[in-house]
Design a protein around this motif. Structure first.
Motif, PDB file in Angstrom:
ATOM      1  N   ASN A   1      23.111  43.219  61.245  1.00 24.84           N
ATOM      2  CA  ASN A   1      24.329  42.511  61.634  1.00 24.84           C
ATOM      3  C   ASN A   1      24.351  42.124  63.106  1.00 24.84           C
ATOM      4  OD1 ASN A   1      26.278  42.284  59.284  1.00 24.84           O
ATOM      5  ND2 ASN A   1      25.571  44.401  59.103  1.00 24.84           N
TER       6      ASN A   1
ATOM      7  N   TYR B   1      15.806  28.972  50.517  1.00 26.37           N
ATOM      8  CA  TYR B   1      16.614  28.648  51.709  1.00 26.37           C
ATOM      9  C   TYR B   1      16.787  27.156  51.859  1.00 26.37           C
ATOM     10  CZ  TYR B   1      16.501  33.508  53.225  1.00 26.37           C
ATOM     11  OH  TYR B   1      16.673  34.857  53.308  1.00 26.37           O
TER      12      TYR B   1
ATOM     13  N   ALA C   1      22.388  36.308  64.281  1.00 29.58           N
ATOM     14  CA  ALA C   1      23.359  36.633  63.220  1.00 29.58           C
ATOM     15  C   ALA C   1      24.775  36.488  63.762  1.00 29.58           C
ATOM     16  CB  ALA C   1      23.120  38.049  62.711  1.00 29.58           C
TER      17      ALA C   1
ATOM     18  N   TYR D   1      33.864  33.530  61.833  1.00 32.02           N
ATOM     19  CA  TYR D   1      35.304  33.767  61.760  1.00 32.02           C
ATOM     20  C   TYR D   1      35.946  32.698  60.887  1.00 32.02           C
ATOM     21  CZ  TYR D   1      34.918  37.002  65.723  1.00 32.02           C
ATOM     22  OH  TYR D   1      34.590  38.054  66.540  1.00 32.02           O
TER      23      TYR D   1
ATOM     24  N   THR E   1      22.850  33.194  50.544  1.00 30.84           N
ATOM     25  CA  THR E   1      23.486  32.507  49.418  1.00 30.84           C
ATOM     26  C   THR E   1      22.496  32.216  48.289  1.00 30.84           C
ATOM     27  OG1 THR E   1      23.227  30.344  50.495  1.00 30.84           O
ATOM     28  CG2 THR E   1      25.282  31.533  50.910  1.00 30.84           C
TER      29      THR E   1
ATOM     30  N   LEU F   1      37.816  31.312  52.500  1.00 31.62           N
ATOM     31  CA  LEU F   1      36.875  31.313  51.374  1.00 31.62           C
ATOM     32  C   LEU F   1      37.471  30.714  50.109  1.00 31.62           C
ATOM     33  CD1 LEU F   1      35.351  34.855  51.900  1.00 31.62           C
ATOM     34  CD2 LEU F   1      34.179  32.668  52.244  1.00 31.62           C
TER      35      LEU F   1
ATOM     36  N   GLY G   1      21.651  40.734  64.430  1.00 33.59           N
ATOM     37  CA  GLY G   1      20.723  39.627  64.579  1.00 33.59           C
ATOM     38  C   GLY G   1      19.374  39.800  63.912  1.00 33.59           C
TER      39      GLY G   1
ATOM     40  N   VAL H   1      33.805  37.547  58.608  1.00 35.86           N
ATOM     41  CA  VAL H   1      33.046  37.705  57.357  1.00 35.86           C
ATOM     42  C   VAL H   1      32.117  38.914  57.422  1.00 35.86           C
ATOM     43  CG1 VAL H   1      31.269  36.642  55.900  1.00 35.86           C
ATOM     44  CG2 VAL H   1      33.159  35.258  56.782  1.00 35.86           C
ATOM     45  N   PHE H   2      31.542  39.148  58.585  1.00 35.04           N
ATOM     46  CA  PHE H   2      30.511  40.187  58.719  1.00 35.04           C
ATOM     47  C   PHE H   2      31.029  41.375  59.537  1.00 35.04           C
ATOM     48  CE2 PHE H   2      28.474  36.015  58.352  1.00 35.04           C
ATOM     49  CZ  PHE H   2      27.729  36.212  57.206  1.00 35.04           C
TER      50      PHE H   2
ATOM     51  N   MET I   1      37.286  25.064  51.196  1.00 38.07           N
ATOM     52  CA  MET I   1      36.473  26.214  50.766  1.00 38.07           C
ATOM     53  C   MET I   1      35.020  25.810  50.544  1.00 38.07           C
ATOM     54  SD  MET I   1      37.957  27.241  46.981  1.00 38.07           S
ATOM     55  CE  MET I   1      38.475  26.015  45.774  1.00 38.07           C
ATOM     56  N   ASN I   2      34.805  24.590  50.115  1.00 34.54           N
ATOM     57  CA  ASN I   2      33.422  24.145  49.956  1.00 34.54           C
ATOM     58  C   ASN I   2      32.717  24.063  51.312  1.00 34.54           C
ATOM     59  OD1 ASN I   2      33.809  23.978  47.215  1.00 34.54           O
ATOM     60  ND2 ASN I   2      34.285  21.789  47.228  1.00 34.54           N
TER      61      ASN I   2
ATOM     62  N   LEU J   1      27.891  28.838  55.139  1.00 33.32           N
ATOM     63  CA  LEU J   1      27.094  30.032  54.841  1.00 33.32           C
ATOM     64  C   LEU J   1      25.666  29.648  54.438  1.00 33.32           C
ATOM     65  CD1 LEU J   1      29.689  32.258  52.910  1.00 33.32           C
ATOM     66  CD2 LEU J   1      28.708  32.729  55.162  1.00 33.32           C
ATOM     67  N   ASP J   2      25.531  28.604  53.632  1.00 27.78           N
ATOM     68  CA  ASP J   2      24.188  28.106  53.275  1.00 27.78           C
ATOM     69  C   ASP J   2      23.406  27.739  54.536  1.00 27.78           C
ATOM     70  OD1 ASP J   2      24.589  28.239  50.512  1.00 27.78           O
ATOM     71  OD2 ASP J   2      25.130  26.132  50.307  1.00 27.78           O
TER      72      ASP J   2
ATOM     73  N   PRO K   1      27.231  36.892  51.361  1.00 25.67           N
ATOM     74  CA  PRO K   1      27.425  35.916  52.443  1.00 25.67           C
ATOM     75  C   PRO K   1      26.229  35.820  53.382  1.00 25.67           C
ATOM     76  CG  PRO K   1      28.662  37.919  52.913  1.00 25.67           C
ATOM     77  CD  PRO K   1      28.087  38.074  51.528  1.00 25.67           C
ATOM     78  N   TYR K   2      25.350  36.809  53.355  1.00 27.37           N
ATOM     79  CA  TYR K   2      24.154  36.784  54.199  1.00 27.37           C
ATOM     80  C   TYR K   2      23.095  35.855  53.617  1.00 27.37           C
ATOM     81  CZ  TYR K   2      25.995  41.083  56.310  1.00 27.37           C
ATOM     82  OH  TYR K   2      26.787  42.010  56.946  1.00 27.37           O
TER      83      TYR K   2
ATOM     84  N   ARG L   1      31.400  27.554  52.134  1.00 22.44           N
ATOM     85  CA  ARG L   1      30.172  27.850  51.390  1.00 22.44           C
ATOM     86  C   ARG L   1      28.983  27.098  52.003  1.00 22.44           C
ATOM     87  NH1 ARG L   1      30.645  30.687  46.396  1.00 22.44           N
ATOM     88  NH2 ARG L   1      28.402  30.392  46.213  1.00 22.44           N
TER      89      ARG L   1
ATOM     90  N   GLN M   1      18.497  30.647  59.906  1.00 24.21           N
ATOM     91  CA  GLN M   1      17.873  31.937  60.232  1.00 24.21           C
ATOM     92  C   GLN M   1      16.441  32.032  59.717  1.00 24.21           C
ATOM     93  OE1 GLN M   1      20.824  34.446  58.312  1.00 24.21           O
ATOM     94  NE2 GLN M   1      21.653  35.096  60.276  1.00 24.21           N
TER      95      GLN M   1
ATOM     96  N   ARG N   1      23.917  28.482  57.726  1.00 22.88           N
ATOM     97  CA  ARG N   1      23.657  29.627  58.609  1.00 22.88           C
ATOM     98  C   ARG N   1      22.403  30.365  58.125  1.00 22.88           C
ATOM     99  NH1 ARG N   1      24.919  35.102  58.445  1.00 22.88           N
ATOM    100  NH2 ARG N   1      25.632  36.097  60.365  1.00 22.88           N
ATOM    101  N   MET N   2      22.296  30.556  56.808  1.00 29.35           N
ATOM    102  CA  MET N   2      21.140  31.236  56.233  1.00 29.35           C
ATOM    103  C   MET N   2      19.848  30.452  56.504  1.00 29.35           C
ATOM    104  SD  MET N   2      20.382  31.884  52.153  1.00 29.35           S
ATOM    105  CE  MET N   2      20.112  30.123  51.828  1.00 29.35           C
ATOM    106  N   ILE N   3      19.912  29.155  56.280  1.00 32.33           N
ATOM    107  CA  ILE N   3      18.705  28.337  56.485  1.00 32.33           C
ATOM    108  C   ILE N   3      18.292  28.349  57.957  1.00 32.33           C
ATOM    109  CG2 ILE N   3      17.765  25.990  56.314  1.00 32.33           C
ATOM    110  CD1 ILE N   3      19.781  25.581  53.957  1.00 32.33           C
TER     111      ILE N   3
ATOM    112  N   ARG O   1      23.023  18.835  54.839  1.00 38.89           N
ATOM    113  CA  ARG O   1      22.594  20.206  55.128  1.00 38.89           C
ATOM    114  C   ARG O   1      21.596  20.237  56.275  1.00 38.89           C
ATOM    115  NH1 ARG O   1      21.109  22.135  49.705  1.00 38.89           N
ATOM    116  NH2 ARG O   1      19.057  21.397  50.288  1.00 38.89           N
TER     117      ARG O   1
END
Lengths: 244, 244, 244, 244, 244, 244
Positions: free
Chosen positions: B217, F90, A155, A159, F125, A119, B219, A236-237, A128-129, A135-136, F122-123, A132, A142, A138-140, A99
């Motif tokens: 969305n 996060y 953000a 795709y 997790t 997904l 950013g 997704v968004f 699919m994992n 997505l984890d 998805p934003y 996920r 940010q 991408r969040m971190i 990660r």
């Protein structure tokens, strides 16, 4: 960091990016993007049947062979950078180290958009994992408090590229990209995949039929623009626009 | 037919276009589109409670009052053309004559995009039935054998505008449009709806919160573009593009 | 109109209300409601196989026999009022006259809640078409401009009762009602259905198993309240409450 | 009625049965079934663009041309019987007369299985409306009280054949049929469709790729049976078996 | 490995296989299959309330008691082999060791089909996590590079057996299996579950009602085959056939 | 344990409970419940952008600041008890220790109902992973064999509170709670969130518009009860009732 636009493709196994978004990669390189491909594994255990059928084959040899194929394809597609995270496959290792490495990569690339798998995929849970995991990460990426001082991620759209059996994966494309002008590159990259020759024509068929869908959705027989080859993606968004 | 881009909004009742896509209308007029609004009914029976509570009210008076409101709102939004099909409401009449009139209108307008209601609405079946009707008419307008010689329709996107209770309608926006620069017009159009004053602030809240979603969305705190007011839409068909 | 609480059950065919919500009817009568049942048809063509296998049977005889059964069941369940709209079955006639009659009935009853079939039923389109019809009529009954001067309808919940094969119909219960204290009445009503004896035990099984689900959702082995017989329902609209 | 097994394909427009289930038809004829095809319309208005572009074309000529194509394809596929209901297209007429004729046909054929379009199709509402119509008629044909004395219908499976853009239609195949041994016939039937030459290769691609999916689901590289050409179908109803 | 057909049932807790697919097990043993049951845990913590209510009960005793019950039921059902992986329950341990053991078992059995729980279960996350685990392990067992030299797995169907509250789990059966001829064995196996006597009649009701559904889907009153007891299953993957 | 009714809110990050169910908390405290809030993290890394933009900021300071805000809000809302599990954010750490602590807390509280996040996000997790974690822990807390001797959990409803972009999360409210009488407290609690001032009006808008939905679903213009401010929730499990 240059002022160029960038994109990041996250491929569970070495070859996935070729079949699923090789056209998008080549096209965006041509449009001036720097496209980075991250291969989480070489697909050495689960997607190298042809190699394993050879007597005396070893894991190291399979990985090397798969790496050569992926690198060759990356060259053909003008990939800006290809990274092999070597997380193992069937299953992939998505632990804290994996990660952190992925988050670092995302932040380094600062992609305008990202790409990954569908997904849902009951045939191949690595796929699919991976999504996920993306997505984890991408969040971190940010998070202002993750490695404070680094440039945080905006953000970027994620795709989801086309899986092998779309309907079983619950994948529904909402955008078709015309890849006609780079089709030769995609076909050449596909032909780098010596171990999966049975899929060369399969994905040529896919590209042709998505070209038909492109035309159908751009107006068909009533003035729609033709496309000989296309790729489909599911966003997704939501998008944010100033004109519909 | 001019060379201008056009759009067509199909509103089940007279006021729907104001709350749901008034911003998109005003904005696209400003961008040079000719936007036509088709009101299938005046909402005279089902959406005029305040008028009917007045003693001695008649159907003709309600329709006239609702028409005046809609026309006033259309003027404020710079609507290119507003058409009242007067199909009755609760329920609407979707018979062959209604269909022929709508197909004629679609062909006359030749819209670059269309707008209508959500696909499901258990509170107001006029809404969802309108969208089915629009899909029927769009298909017929594309038929080379329908009134041969007329210009057939291409494949305009159908955007579903925001219903009153989004989650109950299964409506999910995939595009947010920044309407900040035309917000004053939308609010003014909203205030033309004298009979539904309880909804003025409701839809102002919606626009503000969709502005927040726009920024989220695009950013968010990491460089996303701000939007003070926005509208959300759900596209029925995939897009066709040359760059993601 | 009395000050009593009322409910309205709309049953596509004569017997549906017995199997699907006979317990809810008897229980709410006991709780002081006036429950009206509207049978849109007698199920004379599609749900009377046993009768039609008798030589020389006529439509009038089948309708009369089915009516007698339904009336007998209604008596056993203490139904306040049962109305036969006689719209024909397989398929039902949902034309303007049918609609006006149903709207009149809804307004006359002013139900606190309504009941009807599942939203989807590929085996029996009469069922799902009835629910669409009920949604149309509920909307019209709410319109101030429909027969102005009549008392308009509020916003009664619409409960979808249990179909014969729940999973195929996409039906998912969100409330279980304990009908233990009126089970004897439901079983007696079921036994009025001489022509469908093969279903008596089927729906007894359903009631027993829903009783198990009742207990499971009220706490199971950790203090959940037991229920020997229950019925399940799916609500179309959200609830409004002052305490969760 | 012979003792042979029968099947019934309901095609909204003249050519649909060729692209979507031509292989299943030819194969089941070879397996000893009598397969009847019902074309609800000739697709004369909406699916004959090439003809309408010819100067002076008339509706009668288009219908005749489309009929000839469909009949030629039916011959190539060994169709047992092809019926043209001539209900008009864009939109189809699904009134009581159409319904009675379709119910009569279903009862006459007594199919072991039926085929029709996907449940959703926002591009072509004729398609999805046909499937609703087929469900209505299947139900009526099962009614003992509809034309008493006639042999009632059992419970034939309804297979939904592959639409043009599967993901947009929410269509998900749950069975793949190997049509390799009759592929030549399907291709020949496809080539009868002179007016839609742009689709010949499209549906050849589909058949090849479904062949790949057939192999993938029958075991792939681990002993799966190869199929060069296949068709996919989605069953509406559950199967009943004595062995899994 | 014998030439016999085999099947593998993966049961999260000791008793699950009895209630959910005891009929399928006994029937396929009778048809000549070797059916192996893998119990991931004994359900010692979460599904043994009755035992834990006894004073002085220990974990070892609960496990032993549950094992005895499961073994007794397995004998009654003629289970070929029953394996207890003892992974703990509430929650189960799905770590790398568990995974390796399950993959080994799958490869040893080489099942023609597999069975496990529904994809969603908010009441009992052990159940849905088991199914995800089974999908992971099925994928690994198919990998030529996992323990090279071992016989890799083909593509066995994964059937999801019936959960306790089907609608809440989003489970939809697409096949009904007639278990009438082995019902006595299933009932006897059920009665081995001394700790859950409150479920004996529940699952008898389920079997009877699924028998009704079997008949309904095989033709009902129009010649459908009767079944007194049946079980329902949901297939994860499409089937591949030579005749519909 | 007192005889009072209790509730438990599980908030992934420190501030979530304020925006999403602050009204429900204050209202149920007023109704006599003891409401406990469990904050799994302080949102120190991912939801504290404003703090991290200050030079020299440290993780400890951010956590302390976020804790102060959450505690201040809890006081304003009359929260019975607030617990900070400090699991990091996060991503959150959902390991065995975290799980044991949460199970202990659930058993200590013995809530009549629980609250947590939407099932999909998805934003973020962390949000959806929290809900999966809550379902795991709820299940374990119900197990008689988990810490035998402790009082096991019953079957409390799990309400999913409103996420930031409802439609993207697939969240659909099925109950609206009138919070008008405690709105002042919720607004005051919101204003404790100094770092997220841009959301104060956003969530005021949400509360106002949910108030409109409350009225709409309680009867609207036909006698529905007004609500100036409301909150919406989605129930995971069915309800069990004695009157509809």
């Amino acid at each position: 960091m240059s002022g160029k636009k960038t994109a990041l493709v996250v491929s569970a196994h070495a070859a996935d990016f070729v079949w699923r978004c090789g056209g998008a990669i080549a096209l965006h390189q041509k449009l001036g993007y720097d496209v980075t491909v991250a291969c989480l594994s070489f697909g050495e255990r689960g997607e190298s049947a042809k190699l394993w059928k050879q007597p005396g084959m070893t894991l190291a040899e399979v990985k090397a062979a798969r790496r050569r194929e992926a690198e060759a394809a990356a060259v053909v597609l003008d990939v800006h950078d290809i990274q092999f995270l070597d997380l193992g496959d069937y299953p992939l290792d998505f632990g804290p180290d994996s990660r952190d490495r992925m988050v670092d990569l995302i932040r380094a690339v600062q992609p305008a958009f990202m790409m990954s798998h569908s997904l849902w995929d009951p045939y191949n849970t690595d796929h699919m994992n991976t999504t996920r995991f993306v997505l984890d990460c991408r969040m971190i990426a940010q998070a202002w408090g993750h490695n404070p001082g680094q440039k945080v991620l905006g953000a970027p759209q994620l795709y989801l590229f086309e899986p092998h059996q779309t309907e079983q994966m619950g994948w529904k494309p909402d955008v078709f990209l015309d890849i006609t002008e780079v089709w030769d590159k995609k076909r050449a990259a596909i032909e780098c995949m010596a171990g999966q020759e049975h899929l060369w024509d399969f994905y040529t068929n896919v590209a042709e039929n998505r070209g038909n869908h492109f035309q159908r959705n751009s107006g068909g027989q009533s003035g729609g623009r033709a496309s000989k080859y296309a790729e489909g993606f599911q966003a997704v968004f939501p998008r944010t626009v100033d004109e519909l």
